[in-house]
Design an enzyme around this catalytic site. Structure first.
Site, PDB file in Angstrom:
ATOM      1  N   ASN A 188       0.843  -1.199   0.000  1.00 60.24           N
ATOM      2  CA  ASN A 188       0.000   0.000   0.000  1.00 60.24           C
ATOM      3  C   ASN A 188       0.872   1.241   0.000  1.00 60.24           C
ATOM      4  O   ASN A 188       1.916   1.297   0.658  1.00 60.24           O
ATOM      5  CB  ASN A 188      -1.022  -0.004   1.148  1.00 60.24           C
ATOM      6  N   GLU A 226       0.410   5.207   0.536  1.00 58.11           N
ATOM      7  CA  GLU A 226      -0.526   6.244   0.980  1.00 58.11           C
ATOM      8  C   GLU A 226      -0.088   7.624   0.500  1.00 58.11           C
ATOM      9  O   GLU A 226       1.025   7.805  -0.009  1.00 58.11           O
ATOM     10  CB  GLU A 226      -0.655   6.181   2.510  1.00 58.11           C
ATOM     11  N   CYS A 278      -4.164   0.624  -2.331  1.00 65.03           N
ATOM     12  CA  CYS A 278      -3.951  -0.596  -1.543  1.00 65.03           C
ATOM     13  C   CYS A 278      -2.851  -1.465  -2.167  1.00 65.03           C
ATOM     14  O   CYS A 278      -2.556  -1.352  -3.370  1.00 65.03           O
ATOM     15  CB  CYS A 278      -5.228  -1.425  -1.515  1.00 65.03           C
ATOM     16  N   GLU A 329      -2.976  -4.598  -2.920  1.00 63.96           N
ATOM     17  CA  GLU A 329      -3.477  -5.509  -3.962  1.00 63.96           C
ATOM     18  C   GLU A 329      -3.525  -4.819  -5.313  1.00 63.96           C
ATOM     19  O   GLU A 329      -3.180  -5.397  -6.349  1.00 63.96           O
ATOM     20  CB  GLU A 329      -4.885  -6.010  -3.616  1.00 63.96           C
ATOM     21  N   CYS A 384     -10.200  -4.999   0.358  1.00 61.80           N
ATOM     22  CA  CYS A 384     -11.367  -4.113   0.323  1.00 61.80           C
ATOM     23  C   CYS A 384     -12.180  -4.395  -0.942  1.00 61.80           C
ATOM     24  O   CYS A 384     -11.720  -5.078  -1.865  1.00 61.80           O
ATOM     25  CB  CYS A 384     -10.924  -2.650   0.388  1.00 61.80           C
TER      26      CYS A 384
HETATM   27  N1  THU Z   1      -5.159  -1.617   2.696  1.00 61.69           N
HETATM   28  C1  THU Z   1      -4.581  -2.424   1.774  1.00 61.69           C
HETATM   29  O1  THU Z   1      -3.529  -2.107   1.200  1.00 61.69           O
HETATM   30  N2  THU Z   1      -5.192  -3.605   1.499  1.00 61.69           N
HETATM   31  C2  THU Z   1      -6.274  -4.095   2.153  1.00 61.69           C
HETATM   32  O2  THU Z   1      -6.707  -5.197   1.869  1.00 61.69           O
HETATM   33  C3  THU Z   1      -6.915  -3.289   3.185  1.00 61.69           C
HETATM   34  C4  THU Z   1      -6.393  -1.912   3.373  1.00 61.69           C
HETATM   35  C5  THU Z   1      -4.470  -0.363   3.040  1.00 61.69           C
HETATM   36  C6  THU Z   1      -5.110   0.910   2.586  1.00 61.69           C
HETATM   37  C7  THU Z   1      -4.540   1.893   3.569  1.00 61.69           C
HETATM   38  O3  THU Z   1      -3.249   2.300   3.121  1.00 61.69           O
HETATM   39  C8  THU Z   1      -4.361   1.082   4.838  1.00 61.69           C
HETATM   40  O4  THU Z   1      -4.343  -0.280   4.436  1.00 61.69           O
HETATM   41  C9  THU Z   1      -5.452   1.293   5.883  1.00 61.69           C
HETATM   42  O5  THU Z   1      -6.703   1.126   5.337  1.00 61.69           O
END
Ligand code: THU
Length: 157
Positions: free
Chosen positions: A61, A63, A72, A74, A112
């Site tokens: 991920n 940000e 994310c 994935e 998600c």
């Molecule tokens: N996140 C992911 O990368 N994958 C997931 O399956 C769930 C959430 C990340 C998004 C964000 O950077 C952090 O986790 C918190 O939501």
């Protein structure tokens, strides 16, 4: 009126019970959590995708101070995989996550909704099921397909 039910098939397993190739993919997803850029949520997610030719592509991920601009693990992994290897189908994806104290989450991390939709596109492109391995510190869930995670999927318009 008809009562209907959808059941989601999955296997719960210990890491040690996995086949060697799956253990390797889990290891790569775990490693990828260390390349996560998550200064806002402090939730570090890693994904590893094995392609049909054996190539493994990872993502984490990423940000951003403008929150919706982040993405994310994935989606980082699947967009990277398909942009680098557009002609090779996905075979399996593993997803792992660590918390702010650095420990791995106990309950396997679930992608998600947006990531499920994105991954489904690549399953359809593959023309076969893409296995999904959700990693937790205590156990691992193995789903036979992305579709299993998104039963009422939007697939055409
Ligand atoms: N996140 C992911 O990368 N994958 C997931 O399956 C769930 C959430 C990340 C998004 C964000 O950077 C952090 O986790 C918190 O939501």
């Amino acid at each position: 009126m008809t009562d209907r039910q959808i059941t989601i098939p999955y296997i719960a397993a210990a890491y040690e019970e996995l086949a060697a190739a799956d253990r390797e993919l889990v290891d790569k997803a775990r490693e990828a959590t260390h390349r996560s850029y998550a200064p806002y949520s402090h939730f570090y997610v890693g994904a590893a995708i094995r392609l049909d030719d054996g190539t493994v592509v990872t993502g984490s991920n990423q940000e951003n101070v403008a929150f919706p601009s982040g993405t994310c693990a994935e989606r980082t992994a699947c967009y990277y995989a398909h942009s680098a290897h557009p002609d090779t189908a996905f075979n399996t994806i593993a997803i792992a996550a660590r918390q702010s104290d650095g420990s791995e989450i106990a309950v396997p991390v679930a992608p998600c909704g947006a990531c499920r939709q994105a991954l489904l596109e690549y399953e359809l492109l593959a023309g076969h099921d893409v296995r999904v391995i959700l990693v937790g510190s205590k156990e691992v869930y193995i789903l036979p397909s992305v579709r299993a995670l998104l039963p009422f999927a939007f697939t055409e318009f």
